[in-house]
Enzyme design. Structure first.
Site, PDB file in Angstrom:
ATOM      1  N   TYR A   1     -12.956  -2.342  11.914  1.00 48.19           N
ATOM      2  CA  TYR A   1     -11.633  -1.759  11.661  1.00 48.19           C
ATOM      3  C   TYR A   1     -10.807  -1.750  12.943  1.00 48.19           C
ATOM      4  O   TYR A   1      -9.645  -2.181  12.954  1.00 48.19           O
ATOM      5  CB  TYR A   1     -11.800  -0.340  11.121  1.00 48.19           C
ATOM      6  CG  TYR A   1     -10.503   0.410  10.927  1.00 48.19           C
ATOM      7  CD1 TYR A   1      -9.681   0.142   9.836  1.00 48.19           C
ATOM      8  CD2 TYR A   1     -10.098   1.392  11.840  1.00 48.19           C
ATOM      9  CE1 TYR A   1      -8.488   0.835   9.654  1.00 48.19           C
ATOM     10  CE2 TYR A   1      -8.912   2.083  11.666  1.00 48.19           C
ATOM     11  CZ  TYR A   1      -8.115   1.806  10.570  1.00 48.19           C
ATOM     12  OH  TYR A   1      -6.936   2.476  10.399  1.00 48.19           O
TER      13      TYR A   1
ATOM     14  N   ASP B   1      -3.061  -7.568  -5.161  1.00 43.34           N
ATOM     15  CA  ASP B   1      -4.094  -7.518  -4.141  1.00 43.34           C
ATOM     16  C   ASP B   1      -3.656  -8.474  -3.043  1.00 43.34           C
ATOM     17  O   ASP B   1      -3.790  -9.698  -3.166  1.00 43.34           O
ATOM     18  CB  ASP B   1      -5.437  -7.950  -4.727  1.00 43.34           C
ATOM     19  CG  ASP B   1      -6.551  -8.012  -3.699  1.00 43.34           C
ATOM     20  OD1 ASP B   1      -6.269  -7.790  -2.495  1.00 43.34           O
ATOM     21  OD2 ASP B   1      -7.701  -8.302  -4.078  1.00 43.34           O
ATOM     22  N   VAL B   2      -3.102  -7.929  -1.972  1.00 39.69           N
ATOM     23  CA  VAL B   2      -2.474  -8.779  -0.962  1.00 39.69           C
ATOM     24  C   VAL B   2      -3.473  -9.421   0.004  1.00 39.69           C
ATOM     25  O   VAL B   2      -3.068 -10.051   0.984  1.00 39.69           O
ATOM     26  CB  VAL B   2      -1.365  -8.024  -0.197  1.00 39.69           C
ATOM     27  CG1 VAL B   2      -0.169  -7.809  -1.097  1.00 39.69           C
ATOM     28  CG2 VAL B   2      -1.851  -6.701   0.374  1.00 39.69           C
TER      29      VAL B   2
ATOM     30  N   LYS C   1      -7.335  -3.906  13.769  1.00 39.62           N
ATOM     31  CA  LYS C   1      -6.090  -3.233  14.133  1.00 39.62           C
ATOM     32  C   LYS C   1      -5.589  -3.683  15.502  1.00 39.62           C
ATOM     33  O   LYS C   1      -4.368  -3.730  15.744  1.00 39.62           O
ATOM     34  CB  LYS C   1      -6.281  -1.719  14.093  1.00 39.62           C
ATOM     35  CG  LYS C   1      -6.461  -1.160  12.677  1.00 39.62           C
ATOM     36  CD  LYS C   1      -5.267  -1.473  11.782  1.00 39.62           C
ATOM     37  CE  LYS C   1      -5.317  -0.764  10.458  1.00 39.62           C
ATOM     38  NZ  LYS C   1      -4.138  -1.054   9.609  1.00 39.62           N
TER      39      LYS C   1
ATOM     40  N   GLY D   1       0.808  -1.216   0.000  1.00 38.75           N
ATOM     41  CA  GLY D   1       0.000   0.000   0.000  1.00 38.75           C
ATOM     42  C   GLY D   1       0.835   1.256   0.000  1.00 38.75           C
ATOM     43  O   GLY D   1       0.533   2.222   0.709  1.00 38.75           O
TER      44      GLY D   1
ATOM     45  N   ILE E   1      -3.997  11.422  11.289  1.00 41.17           N
ATOM     46  CA  ILE E   1      -2.930  11.786  10.368  1.00 41.17           C
ATOM     47  C   ILE E   1      -3.553  12.365   9.095  1.00 41.17           C
ATOM     48  O   ILE E   1      -4.571  11.865   8.617  1.00 41.17           O
ATOM     49  CB  ILE E   1      -2.048  10.568  10.013  1.00 41.17           C
ATOM     50  CG1 ILE E   1      -1.547   9.868  11.288  1.00 41.17           C
ATOM     51  CG2 ILE E   1      -0.890  10.977   9.108  1.00 41.17           C
ATOM     52  CD1 ILE E   1      -0.641  10.709  12.161  1.00 41.17           C
TER      53      ILE E   1
ATOM     54  N   ASN F   1       1.654  -2.103   5.393  1.00 44.09           N
ATOM     55  CA  ASN F   1       0.904  -0.856   5.502  1.00 44.09           C
ATOM     56  C   ASN F   1      -0.495  -0.943   4.883  1.00 44.09           C
ATOM     57  O   ASN F   1      -1.350  -0.121   5.193  1.00 44.09           O
ATOM     58  CB  ASN F   1       1.691   0.272   4.830  1.00 44.09           C
ATOM     59  CG  ASN F   1       0.906   1.550   4.701  1.00 44.09           C
ATOM     60  OD1 ASN F   1       0.673   2.249   5.671  1.00 44.09           O
ATOM     61  ND2 ASN F   1       0.478   1.859   3.474  1.00 44.09           N
TER      62      ASN F   1
END
Length: 255
Positions: free
Chosen positions: A161, A66-67, A165, A15, A194, A94
């Protein structure tokens, strides 16, 4: 050689066409590293990163993959190893995104799985195929990207999400112990607010401004400030750090 030198290091960043991944790629290149810039859909921006790295005097290639798909993740790693003449010194996992905001009672399983795949499975798949190279080298650094959301559960509609994480942080700790005998250090970065396209897409200007009032530094962070922490973990100054999560959030969470 200065301890912040990365000259000759071969780096794979997933990414890496935009945002934090892009910033890490550029900062590493400034220190002499050669970079494999992985992207899924951001081909144009990935090529811009490659060109910028070349201008800095380092080598770089872009590789589409596409990982979330194992065969593509495996191919990416194989191309990275070929680029590095058989070596991959640093991996930065990332790739990831929120996908969309949705309350749990309104969420179907396919969306849940998609969020887990893009944030957690990607790190597992790429790491799995990088490990044999690092074991052979008897050295390596792996940096995973988590989020402030892992600690506070995320904003509205972001539970999957945040969960993914938090799992990245547990993955990091377990992997650090598993790979320590091979001199592979595994750490994690957990950015807060960020200034990236991520927040342009999933946040509002009003909410971002309100959030900044609760940050001790009273501002958003930059991708380059996250990249600085990645530099620390990848150079000799980070040689006795493993299994850790560095919070890059302006002081909103002091753990």
């Amino acid at each position: 050689m200065h301890k912040f030198d990365l000259k000759g290091k071969k780096v794979l960043i997933t990414g890496a066409g935009t945002g934090i991944g892009r910033a890490v790629a550029i900062e590493f290149a400034k220190l002499g590293a050669d970079i494999v810039v992985n992207y899924n859909a951001s081909r144009e921006t990935a090529e811009e990163v490659v060109n910028e790295i070349h201008k800095l005097g380092s080598q770089a290639i872009s590789v589409q993959a596409d990982v979330t798909q194992e065969e593509q993740a495996k191919r990416l790693v194989e191309e990275a190893a070929k680029f590095g003449n058989g070596e991959i010194n640093i991996l930065v996992n990332n790739a990831g995104t929120l996908v969309q905001r949705c309350k749990i009672d309104e969420m179907d399983l396919s969306l849940w799985n998609k969020v887990m795949d893009v944030n957690l499975t990607t790190a597992f798949l790429v790491t799995k195929h990088v490990i044999p190279y690092m074991k052979k080298q008897n050295s390596g650094r792996i940096i995973n990207l988590s989020s402030l959301a892992a600690h506070d559960g995320g904003g509205p509609g972001a539970i999957p999400y945040a969960t993914s994480k938090a799992a990245v942080q547990a993955f990091t700790k377990g992997l650090a112990k598993e790979l320590a005998p091979y001199n592979v250090l595994v750490n994690c970065l957990a950015p807060g607010l960020i200034t990236t396209r991520f927040h342009d897409q999933y946040n509002t200007p009003e909410n971002r401004a309100k959030t900044c009032q609760n940050i001790p530094l009273k501002r958003e962070g930059s991708p380059e400030e996250v990249a600085g922490a990645a530099v620390l973990l990848s150079t000799e100054y980070g040689s006795y750090i493993t299994g850790e999560t560095i919070e890059v959030n302006g002081g909103v969470l002091m753990d």
